[in-house]
Design an enzyme around this catalytic site. Sequence first.
Site, PDB file in Angstrom:
ATOM      1  N   LYS A  59       0.871  -1.182   0.000  1.00 35.93           N
ATOM      2  CA  LYS A  59       0.000   0.000   0.000  1.00 35.93           C
ATOM      3  C   LYS A  59       0.902   1.225   0.000  1.00 35.93           C
ATOM      4  O   LYS A  59       2.046   1.161   0.461  1.00 35.93           O
ATOM      5  CB  LYS A  59      -0.885   0.015   1.244  1.00 35.93           C
ATOM      6  CG  LYS A  59      -2.133   0.861   1.090  1.00 35.93           C
ATOM      7  CD  LYS A  59      -3.228   0.135   0.347  1.00 35.93           C
ATOM      8  CE  LYS A  59      -4.411   1.046   0.065  1.00 35.93           C
ATOM      9  NZ  LYS A  59      -5.542   0.307  -0.518  1.00 35.93           N
ATOM     10  N   ASP A 105      -6.976   4.304  -4.760  1.00 23.84           N
ATOM     11  CA  ASP A 105      -7.669   4.106  -3.474  1.00 23.84           C
ATOM     12  C   ASP A 105      -8.316   5.461  -3.188  1.00 23.84           C
ATOM     13  O   ASP A 105      -8.543   6.256  -4.128  1.00 23.84           O
ATOM     14  CB  ASP A 105      -6.679   3.673  -2.374  1.00 23.84           C
ATOM     15  CG  ASP A 105      -7.376   3.228  -1.088  1.00 23.84           C
ATOM     16  OD1 ASP A 105      -7.933   2.121  -1.065  1.00 23.84           O
ATOM     17  OD2 ASP A 105      -7.384   3.999  -0.108  1.00 23.84           O
TER      18      ASP A 105
HETATM   19  P1  NDP Z   1     -13.074   7.482  -2.843  1.00 22.79           P
HETATM   20  O1  NDP Z   1     -12.028   8.492  -2.627  1.00 22.79           O
HETATM   21  O2  NDP Z   1     -13.620   7.287  -4.213  1.00 22.79           O
HETATM   22  O3  NDP Z   1     -14.309   7.730  -1.865  1.00 22.79           O
HETATM   23  C1  NDP Z   1     -14.130   7.762  -0.487  1.00 22.79           C
HETATM   24  C2  NDP Z   1     -15.447   8.117   0.173  1.00 22.79           C
HETATM   25  O4  NDP Z   1     -15.282   7.996   1.584  1.00 22.79           O
HETATM   26  C3  NDP Z   1     -15.901   9.526  -0.077  1.00 22.79           C
HETATM   27  O5  NDP Z   1     -17.296   9.578  -0.035  1.00 22.79           O
HETATM   28  C4  NDP Z   1     -15.280  10.280   1.118  1.00 22.79           C
HETATM   29  O6  NDP Z   1     -15.944  11.481   1.454  1.00 22.79           O
HETATM   30  C5  NDP Z   1     -15.457   9.273   2.209  1.00 22.79           C
HETATM   31  N1  NDP Z   1     -14.416   9.475   3.239  1.00 22.79           N
HETATM   32  C6  NDP Z   1     -13.071   9.378   3.079  1.00 22.79           C
HETATM   33  N2  NDP Z   1     -12.428   9.645   4.227  1.00 22.79           N
HETATM   34  C7  NDP Z   1     -13.392   9.919   5.116  1.00 22.79           C
HETATM   35  C8  NDP Z   1     -13.361  10.261   6.485  1.00 22.79           C
HETATM   36  N3  NDP Z   1     -12.205  10.403   7.169  1.00 22.79           N
HETATM   37  N4  NDP Z   1     -14.562  10.455   7.104  1.00 22.79           N
HETATM   38  C9  NDP Z   1     -15.724  10.310   6.421  1.00 22.79           C
HETATM   39  N5  NDP Z   1     -15.810   9.983   5.117  1.00 22.79           N
HETATM   40  C10 NDP Z   1     -14.654   9.801   4.487  1.00 22.79           C
HETATM   41  O7  NDP Z   1     -12.459   6.100  -2.275  1.00 22.79           O
HETATM   42  P2  NDP Z   1     -12.886   4.614  -2.596  1.00 22.79           P
HETATM   43  O8  NDP Z   1     -14.352   4.540  -2.802  1.00 22.79           O
HETATM   44  O9  NDP Z   1     -11.973   4.103  -3.635  1.00 22.79           O
HETATM   45  O10 NDP Z   1     -12.486   3.878  -1.242  1.00 22.79           O
HETATM   46  C11 NDP Z   1     -13.395   3.747  -0.146  1.00 22.79           C
HETATM   47  C12 NDP Z   1     -12.912   2.655   0.784  1.00 22.79           C
HETATM   48  O11 NDP Z   1     -12.868   1.404   0.062  1.00 22.79           O
HETATM   49  C13 NDP Z   1     -11.522   2.818   1.377  1.00 22.79           C
HETATM   50  O12 NDP Z   1     -11.480   2.225   2.655  1.00 22.79           O
HETATM   51  C14 NDP Z   1     -10.644   2.013   0.427  1.00 22.79           C
HETATM   52  O13 NDP Z   1      -9.431   1.610   1.034  1.00 22.79           O
HETATM   53  C15 NDP Z   1     -11.567   0.829   0.166  1.00 22.79           C
HETATM   54  N6  NDP Z   1     -11.258   0.071  -1.033  1.00 22.79           N
HETATM   55  C16 NDP Z   1     -11.204   0.672  -2.251  1.00 22.79           C
HETATM   56  C17 NDP Z   1     -10.925  -0.078  -3.375  1.00 22.79           C
HETATM   57  C18 NDP Z   1     -10.978   0.510  -4.752  1.00 22.79           C
HETATM   58  O14 NDP Z   1     -10.860  -0.269  -5.713  1.00 22.79           O
HETATM   59  N7  NDP Z   1     -11.164   1.800  -4.909  1.00 22.79           N
HETATM   60  C19 NDP Z   1     -10.593  -1.510  -3.273  1.00 22.79           C
HETATM   61  C20 NDP Z   1     -10.790  -2.077  -1.957  1.00 22.79           C
HETATM   62  C21 NDP Z   1     -11.072  -1.288  -0.884  1.00 22.79           C
HETATM   63  P3  NDP Z   1     -15.163  12.889   1.233  1.00 22.79           P
HETATM   64  O15 NDP Z   1     -15.200  13.100  -0.245  1.00 22.79           O
HETATM   65  O16 NDP Z   1     -15.976  13.883   1.987  1.00 22.79           O
HETATM   66  O17 NDP Z   1     -13.777  12.714   1.788  1.00 22.79           O
END
Ligand code: NDP
Length: 453
Positions: free
Chosen positions: A130, A170
């Site tokens: 990561k 991510d």
């Molecule tokens: P994105 O950046 O596309 O979206 C993240 C979302 O989570 C946004 O809605 C964001 O809101 C919210 N968020 C992030 N940090 C916080 C926080 N501290 N408090 C509240 N809301 C928060 O990321 P992904 O959708 O790609 O990833 C989401 C999760 O899934 C993560 O845990 C990631 O590690 C996991 N994941 C992702 C994969 C992928 O293929 N993308 C694969 C496997 C797991 P805001 O815009 O307001 O920050």
Amino acid sequence: MKKKFKAQIDTFMDEVKTRSPGEPEFHQSVQEVAETVIPYIDNHPKYKNANILHRMVEPERVVMFRVPWVDDNGKVQVNRGYRVQFNSAIGPYKGGLRFHPTVNLSVLKFLGFEQIFKNALTTLPLGGAKGGSEFDPKGKSNLEVMRFCQSFMTELQRHINKYTDVPAGDIGVGAREIGFLFGQYKRLQNEFTGVLTGKDLNWGGSFIRPEATGYGTVYFIAEILDRNNDSFEGKTVAVSGSGNVAQYTVEKVLELGGKVVSVSDSSGCVFSEDGLTQKHLEFMMELKNEKRGRIHELADAFKELTFNEGECAWGLPMNIDIAIPCATQNEMEEEHAQKLLDRGVKIIGEGANMPCTTEAVHLFQDNNVIFGPGKAVNAGGVATSGLEMAQNALRLSWDREKVDSKLLGIMKNIHQQCVTYGENEDGSVDYVRGANLAGFVKVADAMMDQGAV
Ligand code: NDP
């Protein structure tokens, strides 16, 4: 946790905390694995003799570097870049890059550690890693993001290539960032290779990669339901987040006949008693992927939706069958878990990585809520990254249907591995134990075959 092993687990965790102080997220992810793996090792002394678990919690390599870049006002900014290359026993390092202000070594070590087990479950030859930076793309111009990505890759390119380490996206690293990072890698190395996944279809990406984590999450939960002679049809589903994972989770739940009552971002939660529709989802995707707006704008645009500022998705005033946290680590705490229990929740599927605190997980497990851990549930994203690498190596592109059916097959297989290693005597499944043991055995056996390296 069985009482018999408590002392052993506590001693192991004390050692981990002494060697890696001040890394609470990393400790949390190791604790979750230790609780299930240490009792297993007790019955399989070959792993104990080879000191496998102690070796596994030590990253093979950690790279930290300075990332200077120039903002739109001509001022030099500086961020910190990281790559944690955790374990390469079963394949080249693989795992996403995260750009978010909360990024630090502890967060990346927890994510890299989880990734080892997740990648082993995919059945593909992928090691665990990561990386990322505490750089925040939010509020930055496209040119600022490009300059940051170019500077980040100028250093990272020394440590990665298609045989060694293949990063992906991510949080905060989507199609735009992957494009800038790939462009700089190609320029510096003078080669066009599959060194990153999540690429655009036009230049080496795979069909279904953007959808894969969300779709895979729903496929996994559909397997849980199927094992209980049930389906998504008519189920009420609470989702958090509104990014990549949340968007395609919502899309697939709607397709399978479920009702999605929430989405959120870090500013609050949008709630819909009658359920979100395709129209709402399309608006949200454009809002988040193109305009990079805030979630209240979704509720502003549709009078049937409500925006609850500062609220999360777990306190909704209605019964919930399934909760799918898709935002970030530790977003669901014990009090949220209790609220969901009060609302009759039956299944939790972690779309995000470690979104539930240890206390929340224990509360669900103690109350017979089926709990699917992220390392199994959301493994569809990295699995499809593995399929992207395979297509790049073959220099061809599979069609959408082929990739989707491979993804579905992989998620069914991961579910089956969890059942094989996690089935209890009464026929129920401990998915945490199942995922940890299935992943552990595969990686541990490979490490033993390769000697003390
Ligand atoms: P994105 O950046 O596309 O979206 C993240 C979302 O989570 C946004 O809605 C964001 O809101 C919210 N968020 C992030 N940090 C916080 C926080 N501290 N408090 C509240 N809301 C928060 O990321 P992904 O959708 O790609 O990833 C989401 C999760 O899934 C993560 O845990 C990631 O590690 C996991 N994941 C992702 C994969 C992928 O293929 N993308 C694969 C496997 C797991 P805001 O815009 O307001 O920050």
